[in-house]
Design a protein around this motif. Structure first.
Motif, PDB file in Angstrom:
ATOM      1  N   THR A   1       0.831  -1.204   0.000  1.00 38.42           N
ATOM      2  CA  THR A   1       0.000   0.000   0.000  1.00 38.42           C
ATOM      3  C   THR A   1       0.865   1.253   0.000  1.00 38.42           C
ATOM      4  O   THR A   1       0.563   2.231  -0.700  1.00 38.42           O
TER       5      THR A   1
ATOM      6  N   GLN B   1      -7.840   0.512  -0.358  1.00 38.09           N
ATOM      7  CA  GLN B   1      -8.060  -0.755   0.328  1.00 38.09           C
ATOM      8  C   GLN B   1      -9.307  -0.673   1.218  1.00 38.09           C
ATOM      9  O   GLN B   1     -10.041  -1.627   1.362  1.00 38.09           O
TER      10      GLN B   1
ATOM     11  N   ASP C   1      -5.845  -1.440  -4.930  1.00 37.12           N
ATOM     12  CA  ASP C   1      -5.352  -2.056  -3.702  1.00 37.12           C
ATOM     13  C   ASP C   1      -6.351  -3.118  -3.255  1.00 37.12           C
ATOM     14  O   ASP C   1      -7.388  -2.805  -2.701  1.00 37.12           O
TER      15      ASP C   1
HETATM   16 MG   LIG Z   1      -2.208  -2.696   2.123  1.00 38.08          MG
END
Ligand SMILES: [Mg+2]
Ligand SMILES: Nc1ncnc2c1ncn2[C@@H]1O[C@H](COP(=O)(O)OP(=O)(O)OP(=O)(O)O)[C@@H](O)[C@H]1O
Lengths: 275, 386
Positions: free
Chosen positions: B68, B107, B183
């Protein structure tokens, strides 16, 4: 949960409400008293309300108070929201924690001290005391309340929302306007209402920083009461209670409507999935 | 596990599309010795990588390895502590996130809770100067793609996890960015919808030439969709290669172990002619015959890694196999189409072998405690030094 009626619950409820509302109720009742003596009931009358309409001093004070409350709470809301935003979401700068803690100070500061220090400041800079100084003083002490309310909302907000807005092409200002502000709006509004009532209420600070031409309603009432309680003041207070009650009811209706609207949307959405 | 035909597909693809092998190709994105520190903690440790236009680049690695963070640096939310990120040969560090022609799918989805599904998807489009009719058309297209037409008027709070994920995906795709950062885009979807969405993504890529960088925990997904896979560990890139290469030729035990199932045997090598190698790995057991392209010193430590499906298992000694080991079946894991046999070849040493279940359960001829022979060719496994 046990939903059944119980004598204990009923009694505590009754006692609690009595404790809260009997003083207010007696004030309301005596405002309709035809006698000039506050403690002796002499029949129903609305003459004190009529007298109030002719009492220029009271009306002026009331108008002045509303003006001050409106302007100062708006100012406090703008400043408090900005402060909350910088302290919660802004980039870290040295001493940020100290600043965050310092913004709470006016909440715990005795009003007399806040009032006195503001008075000294206004004298030092040679400001003419009057409505403007009261507005500034009110904005100063209620700004921290707004900032506390707004920052508690900001803290619970996911950082990535703002990032998503930036990612989708918003400038930082646009991201604030179109994503953050709508999300913190309830907190901003309740901050404004809080600042408004604080300003309406305030006697101590206003007494310090007011000038000869600027008497707020609480100041007026207080000085009148020292000469003796008049039924006129009861009538005035009853009107204020009515205004506040209407305000609270409207505010709660508005928020309830938005909940109902959301429910409706939910049902609509659910229906369209079934179809 | 990746099926063999998807491997073949990827090998076939890599013949037609492999800009990373062309010396003249200019990467779209280039990380040059990028370091990212959070205080004392190094989240990205000297990463250099090139991503080419129209790639489908997967980032794979354990939780917390920096996937990330890598994406956030590309999107502009984190500044590298050192190093440079180039886009089309230009350093992008002065560009704020809203000026970068990338979009990111977060995410955490980061859907705007006060806006409906439609408004969420249209959000980015309204900030470009696209005419209103075109915006509506694009939003409809996106809704159809993620199969959310019926829920268009809902707020994110009224959606399930998978539906929210699809809204987030649609929102990030709506602007048709040159580079899309995803993500874990499909984690919350069921298998069928995930496969459909994977195909949609590949379709979009074909049509629009979008470059994708995708973080995934799903190896099968990485294997099916990627042009190349980067395996990360502790903020470093362990290996970047096509899915087939990663699977067949991992460069380290870490990568071999991370992708798929594998047997790793530790031993010492004895070099021979023509890249031939003998690995002595246990007392009294015939050494393993293997081949390698890397130069090895005699008697140096090495690891032999071999996938279970490359090992044949039989109930009688096979004739003329290059490597044969006798053992006893400890355990059989029945996986439907396949069975994995855990075979003890020496005390405490278990090798896994996999075989297709061609016969019905009742008629299989290998059972627990049975003595079996494992065999494989000299090119079936890889020799690793780290
Ligand atoms: Mg991540
Ligand atoms: N803002 C931050 N401050 C301090 N440490 C951070 C910050 N952001 C990330 N990290 C750390 O950097 C490391 C990499 O984080 P990152 O979010 O990139 O992991 P990831 O590979 O995406 O993991 P996952 O698969 O769980 O999403 C983690 O150890 C994390 O704790």
């Amino acid at each position: 949960m046990n939903q059944r009626f119980s004598w204990f619950n009923a009694t505590s409820l009754a006692l609690g409400f009595a404790f809260l509302y009997i003083p207010i109720l007696s004030l309301v009742i005596y405002s309709f008293n035809s006698s000039k003596l506050v403690t002796v009931w002499a029949g129903f009358s609305t003459k004190w309300y009529g007298a109030l309409l002719n009492n220029e001093a009271f009306l002026d004070a009331a108008f002045m108070t509303l003006k001050i409350a409106f302007v100062s709470s708006t100012l406090a809301t703008i400043l408090g929201t900005m402060a909350a935003f910088v302290l919660v979401k802004g980039i870290a700068f040295p001493g940020r924690t100290l600043f965050s803690a310092m913004i709470y100070a006016p909440i715990v500061m005795p009003e007399v001290i806040t009032g006195l220090s503001l008075l000294l400041l206004f004298i030092a800079i040679g400001a003419d005391r009057g409505m403007t100084t009261i507005i500034l003083a009110h904005a100063t002490f209620s700004m921290c309340f707004v900032s506390v309310v707004v920052s508690s909302r900001l803290v619970s907000m996911d950082n990535s929302l703002e990032e998503a807005a930036l990612d989708l092409g918003c400038t930082p200002l646009d991201a604030f306007r179109s994503v953050i502000l709508p999300l913190i709006a309830p907190a901003v509004i309740s901050g404004w209402l809080l600042a408004f009532t604080l300003s309406l209420d305030d006697l101590v600070i206003a007494s310090f920083v007011s000038g000869p031409s600027s008497t707020t309603l609480p100041m007026k009432i207080f000085s009148q009461v020292r000469l003796g309680v008049s039924p006129e003041i009861n009538a005035l207070s009853t009107i204020m209670i009515a205004i506040v009650t209407v305000g609270v009811v409207v505010a709660s209706l508005v928020s309830k409507r938005s909940v109902i609207n959301q429910r409706k949307q939910e049902q609509l959405a659910a229906k369209s999935t079934i179809e | 596990m990746p099926t063999t035909d998807s491997d073949e597909m990827n090998i076939a693809n890599s013949h037609t599309f492999a800009p990373w092998d062309e010396a003249s190709a200019v990467p779209l994105i280039s990380f040059k010795n990028v370091v990212k520190k959070f205080g004392d903690f190094t989240a990205i440790d000297n990463v250099s990588l090139d991503i080419y236009e129209k790639e489908f680049y997967s980032l794979l690695g354990p939780s917390g390895c920096g996937k990330t963070t890598l994406m956030r640096m590309l999107a502009g939310f984190e500044k590298p502590t050192a190093g440079q990120i180039l886009f089309d040969g230009q350093d992008i560090s002065p560009l704020p996130p809203n000026k970068r022609p990338f979009n990111m799918m977060f995410q955490s989805y980061a859907l705007f809770p006060h806006l409906s599904v439609v408004e969420n998807i249209a959000f980015g489009l309204k900030r470009s100067n696209m005419p209103k009719a075109e915006i509506n058309q694009r939003v409809d297209e996106m809704l159809t793609m993620v199969q959310l037409q019926q829920l268009a008027a809902r707020k994110p709070a009224q959606l399930s996890g998978g539906q929210r994920q699809r809204v987030a995906l649609a929102r990030s795709l709506a602007k048709r960015p040159k580079l899309l950062l995803l993500d874990e885009p499909l984690g919350a979807l069921d298998k069928k919808l995930r496969q459909e969405t994977q195909f949609e993504l590949m379709d979009i890529q074909e049509k629009l030439g979008t470059t994708f960088i995708i973080v995934t925990h799903d190896q099968e997904e990485a294997m099916t969709v990627s042009s190349r896979v980067a395996v990360m560990n502790h903020g470093r890139i362990q290996q970047v290669a096509t899915p087939a290469e990663i699977y067949e030729f991992p460069n380290s035990r870490y990568v071999a172990d991370f992708i798929g199932d594998i047997n790793i045997l530790e031993g010492h090598c004895q070099t021979g002619a023509d890249n031939q190698l003998q690995i002595h790995w246990a007392e009294g057991i015939t050494p393993i015959n293997a081949t390698t392209n890397t130069a090895m010193r005699d008697d140096s430590e090495c690891y032999f890694a071999i996938r279970p499906e490359k090992i044949s298992i039989s109930t009688s000694p096979p004739a003329d196999a290059e490597n044969v080991i006798q053992g006893k079946v400890l355990d059989i894991a029945y996986l439907g189409n396949l069975s994995t046999y855990h075979v003890e070849v020496a005390p405490g040493c278990v090798i896994k072998a996999q075989a297709a279940n061609q016969k019905r359960l009742s008629r299989r001829d290998i059972s627990w405690e049975q003595t079996v022979w494992l065999s494989w060719t000299s090119t079936a496994g890889v020799v690793l030094t780290q």
